[in-house]
Design a protein around this motif. Sequence first.
Motif, mmCIF file in Angstrom:
data_model
loop_
_atom_site.group_PDB
_atom_site.id
_atom_site.type_symbol
_atom_site.label_atom_id
_atom_site.label_comp_id
_atom_site.label_asym_id
_atom_site.label_seq_id
_atom_site.Cartn_x
_atom_site.Cartn_y
_atom_site.Cartn_z
ATOM 1 N N GLU A 1 214.216 23.753 -42.251
ATOM 2 C CA GLU A 1 215.401 23.647 -43.119
ATOM 3 C C GLU A 1 216.156 24.958 -42.972
ATOM 4 O OE1 GLU A 1 214.237 22.743 -47.120
ATOM 5 O OE2 GLU A 1 212.805 21.240 -46.422
ATOM 6 N N ARG B 1 215.283 28.765 -36.383
ATOM 7 C CA ARG B 1 215.349 27.545 -35.552
ATOM 8 C C ARG B 1 214.808 27.828 -34.153
ATOM 9 N NH1 ARG B 1 220.497 27.101 -38.008
ATOM 10 N NH2 ARG B 1 221.512 27.767 -36.088
ATOM 11 N N GLU C 1 219.857 25.160 -41.806
ATOM 12 C CA GLU C 1 221.133 24.737 -41.210
ATOM 13 C C GLU C 1 222.226 25.787 -41.423
ATOM 14 O OE1 GLU C 1 219.573 22.651 -43.526
ATOM 15 O OE2 GLU C 1 218.398 21.791 -41.849
ATOM 16 N N ARG C 2 222.305 26.306 -42.655
ATOM 17 C CA ARG C 2 223.421 27.222 -42.967
ATOM 18 C C ARG C 2 223.069 28.654 -42.576
ATOM 19 N NH1 ARG C 2 225.402 25.501 -48.800
ATOM 20 N NH2 ARG C 2 226.677 27.329 -48.402
ATOM 21 N N ARG D 1 211.734 27.290 -44.261
ATOM 22 C CA ARG D 1 213.075 27.230 -44.864
ATOM 23 C C ARG D 1 213.686 28.641 -44.849
ATOM 24 N NH1 ARG D 1 211.475 24.603 -48.993
ATOM 25 N NH2 ARG D 1 211.259 26.383 -50.388
#
Length: 610
Positions: free
Chosen positions: A484, A464, A486-487, A521
């Motif tokens: 993608e 990110r 997030e986790r 991702r």
Amino acid sequence: MAAMMRSAPRDREARHEHAPAGGARAEERYSPPEEAPPEPAMSSAERLRTLIEASPDPIFMKDGEGRWLEVNRAGLELFGLEGVDYQGKSEAELSAFTPFYRQALLFCPDTDRVAWDAGKLSRVEESVPRPDGSVRTYDVYKVPLFYPDGRRKGLVALGRDITDRRRAEEERDKLLEKEQAARAAAERAERRSAFLAETTRILSGTLDYEDTATRLAHLCVPFAADWCAVWTVDGHGGVHLGALAHVDPAREALAAPGSIRVEPDLPGGVSHVVRFGQPLLCPSVADTPEARLAALGTRDPSCEELVRTLGLSSYVAVPLVARGRTLGAITLARMPGSPSACAADLTLAEDLGHHAALALANARLYEESQEAIRARDEFLSIASHELRTPCTSLRLGIEALLRHARAGKLDRMPAPLIERLLETSDRQSKHLLHLIDRLLDVSRLEAGHLDLELEEVDLAALTREAAGELREESARMGGTLLVEAERPVRGMWDRARLRQVVTNLLGNALKYGAGKPVRVRASGDESQAWLCVEDRGIGIPEDRQPHIFERFERAVSSRHYGGLGLGLYIVRQIVEAHGGTIALASHPGEGSTFTVTLPKARAAVTARAS
Ligand code: ADP
């Protein structure tokens, strides 16, 4: 013998004459010795019988019907007939007395017949087996005698035992044969070493790969084969025809270099040789299309005509292996009518293969070093260009500021202009640093020092952040960056190096992404983490894909895209130093996807440049 008997009285007289002179004995009256009464002379029959009997050679005298009249001891011994009343009996009758020699006896009339038919002395060699297992050989003279009216009178046969002579002759012949074979072998060996020496001389005369293959093929014909095919491995590991030579030059032109590709999965023939690195001797090619085509390592039916024209009855094929690397193979083929390929051909082919493989390896090394020099020169020119661009723009900003400062007008420069100049300088100096860092990374990798400082890192957060930093650049290029991540995806990695990986892959996706959306991702399971960067840009040509992780490798022209061709090389080294892998899927014009797989836990390792 008669002469000796007659000379006896003369001896006595002589002794008497030489007696000492004087004394009583000398005065004795001389009285001549009494004359011995003459003994009857030997009859010619006696003489003949004695002669015959004394002869160590078997002698047979037969009548016109083949009945035995007179035979000496040697003759009777020969057939084991001592003590037998042989006179007037034929061989057929006598054979009843000597079962062992039956066959030999019954054979006699046959050779007698030859003499009778010839009507004159004839010679024949006869072998008589002995009870002890040995065989005696006789040189037999047969003399037929006839009455004046032509009727058969008798036959004299005299055999000379030539067993020892024959044996000596046979031994001499064997020795001669051996000597001739040894001489032939020595001559062959001399021709072979001359051929191999010539091979080395001719092959060392070139460092060109194609030329080496062509010279090699021509060297083998006609000395080692009627036609010769040299197979070479290309840059992608495929094997194709490198050169073909034929005793008939007109047939050579039928198969151009590169025109036949060896199918790697064929069960026999050249494919087998290349696949397993094992030599092959095919002393007789089976009369099937498959067997003939195997010599060319193909199933392609269009090559059948070619094999027929080249002519093929047997062949040997050996791999060309140097320094543990298979560089191809060589086929030495014989045409119908030529002697079949044999074990000696295989040995020669193997020796030749060693020499040839070294020559090919040298040519390949030379080509590779030339290519490396070319790549380095290209890299230097690209690197100078790449370094010059930020330097130029940096200098422009500094010069503008310096001009104003020297003229004492710095305070009159509009603040937004100063800010813009400083921003550009900041960006360019960062870029410069980035380029220099890459160069430093490469020299560290070359020296084998890429030390990782492992700590717990969240790949998702790192992705990110890196994407956030590049978002501005992406917006400037008119593209979209979809993240993608997030986790959290945690693992033991080197934070700065992993950041370099993400930034590099994202930077490339934006650079070559043709302004289309780029997706990144970060994901993982208990043991592994994945980073996937996908663009829909220009893609990478298939033939370049295996090479883009190599140093200085670029699949685009430097005129259209800047870059040192080092980013992916460094990325792969970092990933592998973490014990991970990087994979690429790409289609020209459709985009590329890079997938990094990393183990979550790994002890620090030092990367080695490959
Ligand atoms: P560069 O600094 O030249 O981009 P890299 O090592 O990062 O060097 O990439 C090597 C080559 O791989 C590039 O020159 C380019 O041809 C090709 N390449 C890398 N990433 C991509 C991509 N996402 N799409 C198309 N081509 C790419």
